[in-house]
Enzyme design. Structure first.
Site, mmCIF file in Angstrom:
data_model
loop_
_atom_site.group_PDB
_atom_site.id
_atom_site.type_symbol
_atom_site.label_atom_id
_atom_site.label_comp_id
_atom_site.label_asym_id
_atom_site.label_seq_id
_atom_site.Cartn_x
_atom_site.Cartn_y
_atom_site.Cartn_z
ATOM 1 N N THR A 25 76.189 146.633 49.239
ATOM 2 C CA THR A 25 76.032 147.704 48.642
ATOM 3 C C THR A 25 75.018 148.854 49.317
ATOM 4 O O THR A 25 74.596 149.703 48.786
ATOM 5 C CB THR A 25 75.276 147.494 47.250
ATOM 6 O OG1 THR A 25 74.034 146.808 47.342
ATOM 7 C CG2 THR A 25 76.150 146.857 46.206
ATOM 8 N N TYR A 58 67.649 149.641 49.755
ATOM 9 C CA TYR A 58 69.080 150.206 49.660
ATOM 10 C C TYR A 58 68.753 151.411 48.819
ATOM 11 O O TYR A 58 69.653 152.378 48.799
ATOM 12 C CB TYR A 58 70.240 149.431 49.386
ATOM 13 C CG TYR A 58 70.447 148.294 50.243
ATOM 14 C CD1 TYR A 58 69.636 147.962 51.447
ATOM 15 C CD2 TYR A 58 71.399 147.190 49.636
ATOM 16 C CE1 TYR A 58 70.023 146.868 52.107
ATOM 17 C CE2 TYR A 58 71.891 146.074 50.309
ATOM 18 C CZ TYR A 58 71.038 146.181 51.749
ATOM 19 O OH TYR A 58 71.657 144.916 52.488
ATOM 20 N N TYR A 132 58.706 152.211 55.818
ATOM 21 C CA TYR A 132 58.629 152.191 57.460
ATOM 22 C C TYR A 132 57.515 152.404 58.084
ATOM 23 O O TYR A 132 57.296 153.566 58.569
ATOM 24 C CB TYR A 132 60.002 152.748 57.864
ATOM 25 C CG TYR A 132 61.372 152.484 57.460
ATOM 26 C CD1 TYR A 132 61.813 151.374 57.977
ATOM 27 C CD2 TYR A 132 61.816 152.946 56.160
ATOM 28 C CE1 TYR A 132 63.283 151.096 57.543
ATOM 29 C CE2 TYR A 132 63.003 152.421 55.941
ATOM 30 C CZ TYR A 132 63.777 151.624 56.556
ATOM 31 O OH TYR A 132 64.823 151.164 55.921
ATOM 32 N N ASN A 242 89.730 144.736 49.485
ATOM 33 C CA ASN A 242 89.046 143.668 50.195
ATOM 34 C C ASN A 242 89.057 142.488 49.012
ATOM 35 O O ASN A 242 88.523 141.620 49.401
ATOM 36 C CB ASN A 242 87.546 144.211 50.193
ATOM 37 C CG ASN A 242 87.649 145.133 51.361
ATOM 38 O OD1 ASN A 242 88.354 145.501 51.955
ATOM 39 N ND2 ASN A 242 86.463 146.071 51.344
HETATM 40 P P1 A2P Z 1 83.970 152.697 52.728
HETATM 41 O O1 A2P Z 1 82.420 152.335 51.863
HETATM 42 O O2 A2P Z 1 83.898 154.042 52.735
HETATM 43 O O3 A2P Z 1 84.929 151.747 52.390
HETATM 44 P P2 A2P Z 1 80.735 145.958 56.620
HETATM 45 O O4 A2P Z 1 80.840 145.328 55.316
HETATM 46 O O5 A2P Z 1 80.951 145.141 57.685
HETATM 47 O O6 A2P Z 1 79.299 146.493 56.852
HETATM 48 O O7 A2P Z 1 81.523 147.471 56.592
HETATM 49 C C1 A2P Z 1 81.250 148.337 55.860
HETATM 50 C C2 A2P Z 1 82.154 149.449 56.299
HETATM 51 O O8 A2P Z 1 83.443 149.303 56.285
HETATM 52 C C3 A2P Z 1 81.730 150.725 55.319
HETATM 53 O O9 A2P Z 1 81.714 151.906 56.331
HETATM 54 C C4 A2P Z 1 83.047 150.914 54.736
HETATM 55 O O10 A2P Z 1 83.373 152.205 54.297
HETATM 56 C C5 A2P Z 1 84.231 150.306 55.504
HETATM 57 N N1 A2P Z 1 85.087 149.357 54.826
HETATM 58 C C6 A2P Z 1 85.089 148.767 53.646
HETATM 59 N N2 A2P Z 1 86.317 148.171 53.532
HETATM 60 C C7 A2P Z 1 87.340 148.602 54.368
HETATM 61 C C8 A2P Z 1 88.508 148.456 54.580
HETATM 62 N N3 A2P Z 1 89.201 147.790 53.753
HETATM 63 N N4 A2P Z 1 89.129 149.008 55.675
HETATM 64 C C9 A2P Z 1 88.408 149.925 56.443
HETATM 65 N N5 A2P Z 1 87.396 150.274 56.201
HETATM 66 C C10 A2P Z 1 86.434 149.588 55.141
#
Ligand code: A2P
Length: 285
Positions: A25, A58, A132, A242
């Site tokens: 989140t 967050y 911070y 996901n």
């Molecule tokens: P968004 O919230 O617009 O989907 P991590 O979990 O590795 O930190 O990655 C998070 C990032 O990946 C966020 O910028 C999220 O953006 C993006 N993201 C989440 N799910 C996907 C997906 N299935 N395909 C591409 N980008 C994704």
């Protein structure tokens, strides 16, 4: 292990269990509209997510709590169906601050308990109101801590952590791998010199075979290794995407191919704190 959308928990040594897939989140509070977290957590729960990863720092933990409470009130879930992980921020490391800080988090969430409470980062900052804290020269004010470095576990196909994972397997420790999709690539805290994970040709080619995206392949790879993943998304389609990782599995050969993508390079390096005496990422794990 037979992983399904309804049943993908792994046991923990204390008798509890943790779902292998959770919703991350963290989103930049400056750039994220208020309420997106609330909506995303509700969509995630409706989709079948039962693990939510959040933190005081967050700035949206109240929205996470509200989403969980609304879904309980609707009768969709019971509190015990949800696994919530909260985090102790750097300014609250002194032992006497841990309990009151957790109590503050419970108040923000308006929940009676969290399922897991971890040290956000092993680098303590000066306790106080500033999240911070900086001195008059703009330098971060650190704080001494004797807490063990218990946290430093980024994990995905470009940073596979095989050695650490093997150690943890031998000692019955479950890893939660953050940034399982390779992060949002926000230059203020991400090492963007490492190429974008989801553009990887191997992940995309394997995905094509199963009619899945590179993201789904990366997530499946982790849960098939027993690594809990907490992909962040506030986009309804991607939150659902996901979660669609329980209707296919990777062969042993594909698992090896993905493991071979390891670059041993972290996305989350947090170089702005590299002069902290407890900076954790210079050590080998
Ligand atoms: P968004 O919230 O617009 O989907 P991590 O979990 O590795 O930190 O990655 C998070 C990032 O990946 C966020 O910028 C999220 O953006 C993006 N993201 C989440 N799910 C996907 C997906 N299935 N395909 C591409 N980008 C994704």
């Amino acid at each position: 292990m037979n992983l399904t959308a309804e049943s993908h928990r792994v046991p923990l040594s204390d008798g509890n269990s943790i779902p292998l897939l959770g919703l991350g989140t963290y989103a930049d509070p400056q750039k994220t509209p208020k309420g997106s977290c609330l909506e995303s957590v509700k969509i995630a729960i409706d989709t079948g997510y039962r693990h939510i990863d959040g933190a005081f720092v967050y700035y949206n933990e109240h929205e996470v709590g509200q989403a969980i409470r609304e879904k309980i009130a609707e009768g969709r879930i019971k509190r015990e169906d949800i696994f919530y992980c909260g985090k102790l921020w750097n300014t609250c490391h002194p032992p006497e601050l841990v309990r009151p800080t957790l109590e503050k988090t419970l108040k923000i969430l308006q929940l009676d308990y969290v399922d897991l409470y971890i040290i956000e980062l092993p680098m303590a900052f000066k306790p106080g109101d500033a999240i911070y804290p900086k001195d008059e020269n703009g330098k971060f004010i650190y704080h001494e801590t004797d807490l063990c470095a218990t946290w430093e576990v980024e994990c995905h196909p470009y940073f596979t952590q095989s050695k650490l994972l093997e150690f943890c397997r031998q000692h019955d420790i479950v890893i939660v791998g953050y940034s399982p999709l390779g992060t949002s690539r926000d230059e203020t805290w991400v090492n963007v010199s490492s190429p974008p994970l989801l553009k990887d040709p191997v992940l995309n080619a394997i995905g094509k075979k199963y009619n899945k995206t590179a993201a789904q392949v990366a997530l499946r790879f982790s849960i098939q290794r027993g690594v809990v993943v907490i992909p962040k998304s506030f986009n309804p389609q991607r939150i659902r995407e996901n979660f669609q990782i329980f209707d296919f599995s990777l062969t042993e050969k594909e698992m090896k191919e993905i493991e071979a993508l390891n670059k041993n390079v972290r996305y989350v390096e947090l170089l702005m704190w590299r002069d902290h005496p407890e900076y954790p990422f210079s050590d080998e794990y």
